[in-house]
Design an enzyme around this catalytic site. Sequence first.
Site, mmCIF file in Angstrom:
data_model
loop_
_atom_site.group_PDB
_atom_site.id
_atom_site.type_symbol
_atom_site.label_atom_id
_atom_site.label_comp_id
_atom_site.label_asym_id
_atom_site.label_seq_id
_atom_site.Cartn_x
_atom_site.Cartn_y
_atom_site.Cartn_z
ATOM 1 N N SER A 1 45.472 32.352 42.419
ATOM 2 C CA SER A 1 45.956 32.725 41.089
ATOM 3 C C SER A 1 46.861 31.650 40.507
ATOM 4 O O SER A 1 46.750 31.300 39.319
ATOM 5 C CB SER A 1 46.717 34.052 41.159
ATOM 6 O OG SER A 1 45.894 35.081 41.642
ATOM 7 N N ASP B 1 44.020 43.902 44.930
ATOM 8 C CA ASP B 1 43.237 42.983 45.760
ATOM 9 C C ASP B 1 43.434 43.248 47.254
ATOM 10 O O ASP B 1 42.625 42.790 48.070
ATOM 11 C CB ASP B 1 43.596 41.531 45.445
ATOM 12 C CG ASP B 1 42.831 40.991 44.251
ATOM 13 O OD1 ASP B 1 41.835 41.621 43.843
ATOM 14 O OD2 ASP B 1 43.219 39.940 43.717
ATOM 15 N N ASN C 1 39.921 49.606 38.922
ATOM 16 C CA ASN C 1 39.515 48.227 38.636
ATOM 17 C C ASN C 1 38.900 47.528 39.846
ATOM 18 O O ASN C 1 38.211 46.517 39.691
ATOM 19 C CB ASN C 1 40.689 47.409 38.102
ATOM 20 C CG ASN C 1 41.771 47.186 39.130
ATOM 21 O OD1 ASN C 1 42.184 48.117 39.818
ATOM 22 N ND2 ASN C 1 42.253 45.963 39.233
#
Length: 412
Positions: free
Chosen positions: A11, A297, A320
Amino acid sequence: MTLVEIPGSKSVTARGLFLAAAANGTTTLGRPLHSDDTEGFAEGLVKLGYRVDRQPGAWTIEGRPSGPGVASADVFCRDGATTARFLPALAAAGTGTFHFDASDQMRRRPLGPLTDALRELGVDLTFEGEPGHHPLTIRANGVKGGPLTLDAGLSSQFLTALLLLGPLTAEGLRITVTDLVSVPYVEITLEMMRRFGVDVRREGKTFVVPAQPYQACEYPVEPDASTASYFLAAAAVTGRTVTIPGLGSSALQGDVKFADVLREMGAHVELTEDSVTVAGPSDGLRGVTVNMRDISDTVPTLAAIAPFASGPVRIEDVYNTRIKECDRLDACEENLRAMGIAVETGRDWIEIQPGEPTGALVKCRRDHRIAMAFSITGLRTPGITLDDPECVKKTFPGFHQALGSLRESWGI
């Protein structure tokens, strides 16, 4: 205690590449992640005419605040969601015709909220196939800016792409968010933008982004917290101890809070400013009910060790995860059932009963997180094999070697 060196954050590396490309001057990213996703992002920048020098341990990027350095380009985003979502926003700020495509896996993942917002800002964007998905073409002529409303309930990356774009627009952006998932990833974006010279103001649910040039800097990339979760889980489930250096209370990444979930399950956790240590309890892990919306995640990591807890493990508010590299709730359910574990799922939750997993072939679905998570199950369950072990190259090409070294040091 065993020290495990974790590669750089995906990220942070992706955001750093965008910011460096957009900044005035030359930026060096220290200890960036070398993986399929980040290499794809860097190659995308090169296709767009940016100069990127990739050396071991440091990547140097020459910024172009005016946008891409070519009049046209074809960019293949591979499997990378950050590449597929951030680079079109970067290209829109320049001038030229830019075509983007991605793997079949990435083509299935949504872009709609982001591309709708870009169109609302006046960007000439057309889809070559299914609306709201790759492939797409942008005929860029800069972005004026202004107010817009965004639903980021499926992915915080939609908001991040627009936040990163904001300083490159003529008038800045006022982004009002109606829903938002994975908030810590937005915090990473805002902090990194500050490091590159731009402060975003918040007014309730509205993010006010100024039209202000980014400034190049030297930026060290911290270890990847999502990747660290597998090794912290390994310690928790085997009763061993692991320390991850470079990742502590000062970390930008929200996934470091996975250690708090392990603490709630009975593991001993020590968090310093620049390290996290987890020691597994001698009497085993406890069941837990946990909302993982902001650290989704790490859902497969928890699911993979859940059978070894003394009570049920219920993970909530993680819809999600169904639109990641694969439907991760469904993948976890399928693989746990194959191991003989009782499990139920709903639209945004999974509940896993305690049990003794049996050996099984893990169906990875080309998802690096499924492969890495269920490799941890294999620390206590003989006969766990992966149908696609190489899919870990997306974020951690050396994962199997690192886990093998850990097993050897622990005598497992």
